[in-house]
Design an enzyme around this catalytic site. Structure first.
Site, PDB file in Angstrom:
ATOM      1  N   THR A 125      22.095  -0.333  77.550  1.00  0.00           N
ATOM      2  CA  THR A 125      21.559   0.933  77.049  1.00  0.00           C
ATOM      3  C   THR A 125      20.597   1.554  78.060  1.00  0.00           C
ATOM      4  O   THR A 125      19.949   0.832  78.831  1.00  0.00           O
ATOM      5  CB  THR A 125      20.815   0.684  75.714  1.00  0.00           C
ATOM      6  OG1 THR A 125      19.968   1.790  75.435  1.00  0.00           O
ATOM      7  CG2 THR A 125      19.933  -0.558  75.769  1.00  0.00           C
ATOM      8  N   ASP A 126      20.479   2.878  77.999  1.00  0.00           N
ATOM      9  CA  ASP A 126      19.493   3.555  78.863  1.00  0.00           C
ATOM     10  C   ASP A 126      18.070   3.188  78.465  1.00  0.00           C
ATOM     11  O   ASP A 126      17.128   3.445  79.213  1.00  0.00           O
ATOM     12  CB  ASP A 126      19.696   5.079  78.819  1.00  0.00           C
ATOM     13  CG  ASP A 126      19.526   5.695  77.436  1.00  0.00           C
ATOM     14  OD1 ASP A 126      19.371   4.946  76.450  1.00  0.00           O
ATOM     15  OD2 ASP A 126      19.554   6.942  77.339  1.00  0.00           O
ATOM     16  N   GLU A 127      17.906   2.600  77.264  1.00  0.00           N
ATOM     17  CA  GLU A 127      16.545   2.293  76.802  1.00  0.00           C
ATOM     18  C   GLU A 127      15.867   1.226  77.664  1.00  0.00           C
ATOM     19  O   GLU A 127      14.652   1.053  77.606  1.00  0.00           O
ATOM     20  CB  GLU A 127      16.554   1.883  75.316  1.00  0.00           C
ATOM     21  CG  GLU A 127      17.126   2.992  74.458  1.00  0.00           C
ATOM     22  CD  GLU A 127      16.865   2.857  72.966  1.00  0.00           C
ATOM     23  OE1 GLU A 127      15.888   2.206  72.578  1.00  0.00           O
ATOM     24  OE2 GLU A 127      17.651   3.436  72.193  1.00  0.00           O
ATOM     25  N   TYR A 153      13.657  -4.248  70.883  1.00  0.00           N
ATOM     26  CA  TYR A 153      15.098  -4.025  71.099  1.00  0.00           C
ATOM     27  C   TYR A 153      15.399  -3.828  72.580  1.00  0.00           C
ATOM     28  O   TYR A 153      16.224  -4.545  73.166  1.00  0.00           O
ATOM     29  CB  TYR A 153      15.573  -2.799  70.294  1.00  0.00           C
ATOM     30  CG  TYR A 153      16.914  -2.253  70.779  1.00  0.00           C
ATOM     31  CD1 TYR A 153      18.084  -2.986  70.622  1.00  0.00           C
ATOM     32  CD2 TYR A 153      16.997  -1.005  71.414  1.00  0.00           C
ATOM     33  CE1 TYR A 153      19.308  -2.497  71.088  1.00  0.00           C
ATOM     34  CE2 TYR A 153      18.207  -0.513  71.881  1.00  0.00           C
ATOM     35  CZ  TYR A 153      19.364  -1.267  71.718  1.00  0.00           C
ATOM     36  OH  TYR A 153      20.562  -0.782  72.188  1.00  0.00           O
ATOM     37  N   SER A 154      14.718  -2.853  73.193  1.00  0.00           N
ATOM     38  CA  SER A 154      15.064  -2.550  74.599  1.00  0.00           C
ATOM     39  C   SER A 154      14.697  -3.718  75.503  1.00  0.00           C
ATOM     40  O   SER A 154      15.388  -3.982  76.490  1.00  0.00           O
ATOM     41  CB  SER A 154      14.416  -1.245  75.057  1.00  0.00           C
ATOM     42  OG  SER A 154      13.025  -1.263  74.891  1.00  0.00           O
ATOM     43  N   LYS A 157      17.512  -6.187  75.318  1.00  0.00           N
ATOM     44  CA  LYS A 157      18.678  -5.711  76.078  1.00  0.00           C
ATOM     45  C   LYS A 157      18.419  -5.842  77.582  1.00  0.00           C
ATOM     46  O   LYS A 157      19.320  -6.188  78.352  1.00  0.00           O
ATOM     47  CB  LYS A 157      18.998  -4.250  75.730  1.00  0.00           C
ATOM     48  CG  LYS A 157      19.469  -4.011  74.305  1.00  0.00           C
ATOM     49  CD  LYS A 157      20.812  -4.646  73.988  1.00  0.00           C
ATOM     50  CE  LYS A 157      21.966  -3.976  74.684  1.00  0.00           C
ATOM     51  NZ  LYS A 157      23.265  -4.581  74.272  1.00  0.00           N
ATOM     52  N   ASN A 182      22.282   7.764  73.991  1.00  0.00           N
ATOM     53  CA  ASN A 182      22.572   7.715  72.548  1.00  0.00           C
ATOM     54  C   ASN A 182      23.979   8.220  72.242  1.00  0.00           C
ATOM     55  O   ASN A 182      24.356   9.308  72.671  1.00  0.00           O
ATOM     56  CB  ASN A 182      21.584   8.587  71.776  1.00  0.00           C
ATOM     57  CG  ASN A 182      20.209   7.974  71.716  1.00  0.00           C
ATOM     58  OD1 ASN A 182      19.568   7.759  72.735  1.00  0.00           O
ATOM     59  ND2 ASN A 182      19.754   7.667  70.518  1.00  0.00           N
TER      60      ASN A 182
HETATM   61  P1  NAD Z   1      26.036  -1.661  65.682  1.00  0.00           P
HETATM   62  O1  NAD Z   1      24.733  -2.174  65.180  1.00  0.00           O
HETATM   63  O2  NAD Z   1      26.718  -0.538  64.965  1.00  0.00           O
HETATM   64  O3  NAD Z   1      27.088  -2.869  65.742  1.00  0.00           O
HETATM   65  C1  NAD Z   1      26.756  -4.137  66.187  1.00  0.00           C
HETATM   66  C2  NAD Z   1      27.899  -5.080  65.830  1.00  0.00           C
HETATM   67  O4  NAD Z   1      27.584  -6.381  66.366  1.00  0.00           O
HETATM   68  C3  NAD Z   1      28.102  -5.265  64.324  1.00  0.00           C
HETATM   69  O5  NAD Z   1      29.482  -5.250  64.019  1.00  0.00           O
HETATM   70  C4  NAD Z   1      27.518  -6.652  64.037  1.00  0.00           C
HETATM   71  O6  NAD Z   1      28.137  -7.317  62.953  1.00  0.00           O
HETATM   72  C5  NAD Z   1      27.788  -7.356  65.356  1.00  0.00           C
HETATM   73  N1  NAD Z   1      26.851  -8.466  65.600  1.00  0.00           N
HETATM   74  C6  NAD Z   1      25.506  -8.449  65.490  1.00  0.00           C
HETATM   75  N2  NAD Z   1      24.997  -9.662  65.766  1.00  0.00           N
HETATM   76  C7  NAD Z   1      26.054 -10.466  66.079  1.00  0.00           C
HETATM   77  C8  NAD Z   1      26.178 -11.812  66.470  1.00  0.00           C
HETATM   78  N3  NAD Z   1      25.098 -12.614  66.583  1.00  0.00           N
HETATM   79  N4  NAD Z   1      27.408 -12.317  66.738  1.00  0.00           N
HETATM   80  C9  NAD Z   1      28.509 -11.524  66.619  1.00  0.00           C
HETATM   81  N5  NAD Z   1      28.448 -10.240  66.232  1.00  0.00           N
HETATM   82  C10 NAD Z   1      27.233  -9.708  65.969  1.00  0.00           C
HETATM   83  O7  NAD Z   1      25.775  -1.301  67.211  1.00  0.00           O
HETATM   84  P2  NAD Z   1      26.394  -0.126  68.111  1.00  0.00           P
HETATM   85  O8  NAD Z   1      25.585   1.100  67.914  1.00  0.00           O
HETATM   86  O9  NAD Z   1      27.850  -0.094  67.933  1.00  0.00           O
HETATM   87  O10 NAD Z   1      26.030  -0.687  69.562  1.00  0.00           O
HETATM   88  C11 NAD Z   1      26.932  -1.556  70.249  1.00  0.00           C
HETATM   89  C12 NAD Z   1      26.335  -1.912  71.594  1.00  0.00           C
HETATM   90  O11 NAD Z   1      26.093  -0.738  72.351  1.00  0.00           O
HETATM   91  C13 NAD Z   1      24.999  -2.632  71.492  1.00  0.00           C
HETATM   92  O12 NAD Z   1      24.969  -3.647  72.458  1.00  0.00           O
HETATM   93  C14 NAD Z   1      23.974  -1.550  71.818  1.00  0.00           C
HETATM   94  O13 NAD Z   1      22.833  -2.120  72.423  1.00  0.00           O
HETATM   95  C15 NAD Z   1      24.744  -0.692  72.795  1.00  0.00           C
HETATM   96  N6  NAD Z   1      24.373   0.730  72.838  1.00  0.00           N
HETATM   97  C16 NAD Z   1      24.328   1.468  71.694  1.00  0.00           C
HETATM   98  C17 NAD Z   1      24.037   2.837  71.771  1.00  0.00           C
HETATM   99  C18 NAD Z   1      24.028   3.706  70.537  1.00  0.00           C
HETATM  100  O14 NAD Z   1      23.680   4.897  70.621  1.00  0.00           O
HETATM  101  N7  NAD Z   1      24.392   3.226  69.363  1.00  0.00           N
HETATM  102  C19 NAD Z   1      23.781   3.427  73.014  1.00  0.00           C
HETATM  103  C20 NAD Z   1      23.848   2.629  74.167  1.00  0.00           C
HETATM  104  C21 NAD Z   1      24.144   1.296  74.052  1.00  0.00           C
HETATM  105  P1  TYD Z   2      17.804   6.326  66.573  1.00  0.00           P
HETATM  106  O1  TYD Z   2      19.049   6.928  66.026  1.00  0.00           O
HETATM  107  O2  TYD Z   2      17.156   5.196  65.844  1.00  0.00           O
HETATM  108  O3  TYD Z   2      18.112   5.941  68.089  1.00  0.00           O
HETATM  109  P2  TYD Z   2      17.098   5.434  69.274  1.00  0.00           P
HETATM  110  O4  TYD Z   2      15.770   5.166  68.706  1.00  0.00           O
HETATM  111  O5  TYD Z   2      17.768   4.201  69.755  1.00  0.00           O
HETATM  112  O6  TYD Z   2      17.102   6.547  70.262  1.00  0.00           O
HETATM  113  O7  TYD Z   2      16.718   7.482  66.704  1.00  0.00           O
HETATM  114  C1  TYD Z   2      16.952   8.632  67.485  1.00  0.00           C
HETATM  115  C2  TYD Z   2      15.675   9.457  67.477  1.00  0.00           C
HETATM  116  O8  TYD Z   2      15.439   9.944  66.151  1.00  0.00           O
HETATM  117  C3  TYD Z   2      14.440   8.656  67.838  1.00  0.00           C
HETATM  118  O9  TYD Z   2      13.561   9.475  68.610  1.00  0.00           O
HETATM  119  C4  TYD Z   2      13.800   8.337  66.505  1.00  0.00           C
HETATM  120  C5  TYD Z   2      14.159   9.524  65.631  1.00  0.00           C
HETATM  121  N1  TYD Z   2      14.356   9.244  64.186  1.00  0.00           N
HETATM  122  C6  TYD Z   2      13.690  10.023  63.236  1.00  0.00           C
HETATM  123  O10 TYD Z   2      12.924  10.946  63.569  1.00  0.00           O
HETATM  124  N2  TYD Z   2      13.878   9.737  61.909  1.00  0.00           N
HETATM  125  C7  TYD Z   2      14.698   8.723  61.499  1.00  0.00           C
HETATM  126  O11 TYD Z   2      14.821   8.496  60.251  1.00  0.00           O
HETATM  127  C8  TYD Z   2      15.391   7.951  62.485  1.00  0.00           C
HETATM  128  C9  TYD Z   2      16.298   6.823  62.075  1.00  0.00           C
HETATM  129  C10 TYD Z   2      15.192   8.249  63.815  1.00  0.00           C
END
Ligand code: NAD
Ligand code: TYD
Length: 339
Positions: A125-127, A153-154, A157, A182
């Protein structure tokens, strides 16, 4: 090609599985997922009967289970999406983030070392770069930006990323890492900003904006992220990090207002609540490297992507209704009840 996709019952992993089965119909995809609160087997229902697809319920920290799966499947590649992914949950309870995101990553890579692999890809992640100031719009995250994390979290990662690069240098493991901004799109768990606001709007519930809502995120449609990973695992250089983002920076408050407008709901639903601890101000990716090396460019404009996403939530209440009527209620009360 036989690919183990971990975390494939979650948001991005499921979209990636759909993408891969469509783009590479001759590949075998094995989804390994522990089905935590964020994993949803119903998401994978459309591919369950595909003979090139297998689902295995397994924790990536379960060394014995992971090794057994490698013995059965002899994968050519592993793409690791499995993670605890929500910053707010990491602030409440960091431990599970350290276990899954760091120990789980090491366990998967140990299996890759033991049984051999053509590519291990870490979805990061960019975080990991921390945040940028709002008054310096000229600054962007490049792959050389120092790691400087803000949340548990970050940090977890970033710890995983460092381990991945160390396994490459020390053991010669053929790794790549992508660091994406994101994502938004279908199957996004409704604890995250965009789906939470859509679903609250649909119920005429308050829209909880943290602080002033001036924080900036760089939004990318999930399919564009999946295409980027597909390119990296096939054509990316081993040992390299690739940033993924589409120069689409938006303030949180503007996203929430846009969702209100699209759903014809009053902005008076917006409620400013206590800010997130350690809240990152701005994320912004410089995607020059992946563009120049792999020819990647985002295809979905935000105006179209957000419209498609809102429509998807309108059309797929069957998917999100069971989620928000279960354990999510307790989560919501704990996170927002006294905020
Ligand atoms: P998500 O939370 O929707 O899904 C995570 C999945 O991993 C779920 O299906 C969960 O059951 C599974 N999981 C969790 N712990 C596990 C374990 N111990 N063993 C096996 N499976 C497990 O997450 P997402 O938003 O789809 O993100 C996926 C990846 O992308 C993550 O690594 C996240 O850090 C990265 N990422 C997400 C975003 C975003 O905007 N959502 C952006 C950049 C990177
Ligand atoms: P989020 O979707 O949790 O992603 P990330 O924190 O990984 O970027 O949040 C996106 C942005 O929205 C973040 O600045 C936090 C804000 N946010 C709110 O203002 N209200 C909310 O209820 C949530 C979940 C996030």
């Amino acid at each position: 090609m036989n690919i183990i996709v971990t975390g494939g019952a979650g948001f991005i992993g499921s979209n990636f599985i759909f993408h891969m089965l469509k783009e590479h119909p001759d590949y075998r995809i094995v989804c390994l997922d522990a089905l935590t609160y964020a994993g949803n087997l119903s998401t994978l229902e459309p591919v369950m009967s595909n003979p090139n697809f297998r689902f295995v319920k397994l924790d990536i920290c379960d060394r014995e289970g992971v090794y057994k799966l490698f013995e059965e499947e002899h994968p050519d590649m592993v793409v690791n999406f499995a993670a605890e992914s929500h910053v707010d949950r990491s602030i409440e309870n960091p431990e599970v983030f350290l276990n899954t995101n760091i120990i789980g990553t090491a366990t998967l890579m140990d299996a890759c070392r033991k049984y051999g692999i053509k590519r291990y890809h870490q979805v990061s992640t960019d975080e990991v770069y921390g945040d940028l100031p709002l008054d310096r719009p000229d600054l962007f995250f490049t792959e050389e930006t120092p790691i400087h994390t803000s949340s548990p979290y970050s940090s977890s990662k970033a710890g995983a990323d460092l381990l991945v690069l160390a396994y490459h240098r020390t053991y010669g493991l053929p790794v790549t890492i992508s660091r994406c901004s994101n994502n938004y799109g279908p199957y996004h768990f409704p604890e995250k900003l965009i789906p939470l606001m859509i679903i609250n709007c649909l119920h005429d519930k308050p829209l909880p904006v943290y602080g002033e809502g001036l924080n900036v995120r760089d939004w990318l449609y999930v399919e564009d992220h999946c295409r980027a990973i597909d390119l990296i695992i096939h054509n990316g250089r081993v040992g390299e990090v690739y940033n993924v983002g589409g120069h689409n920076e938006m303030k949180n408050i503007d996203i929430v207002k846009l969702i209100c407008k699209a759903l014809d709901k009053p902005e008076s639903l917006i409620t400013h609540v206590t800010d997130r601890k350690g809240h990152d101000m701005r994320y912004a990716i410089d995607p020059t490297k992946i563009h120049n090396e792999l020819g990647w460019l985002p295809e979905t404009k935000f105006a179209d992507g957000i419209k498609k996403t809102i429509q998807w939530y309108l059309d797929n209440e069957d998917w999100w209704q069971p989620i928000i009527s279960g354990e999510y209620q307790n989560y919501y009360e704990e996170m927002y009840g006294n905020r």
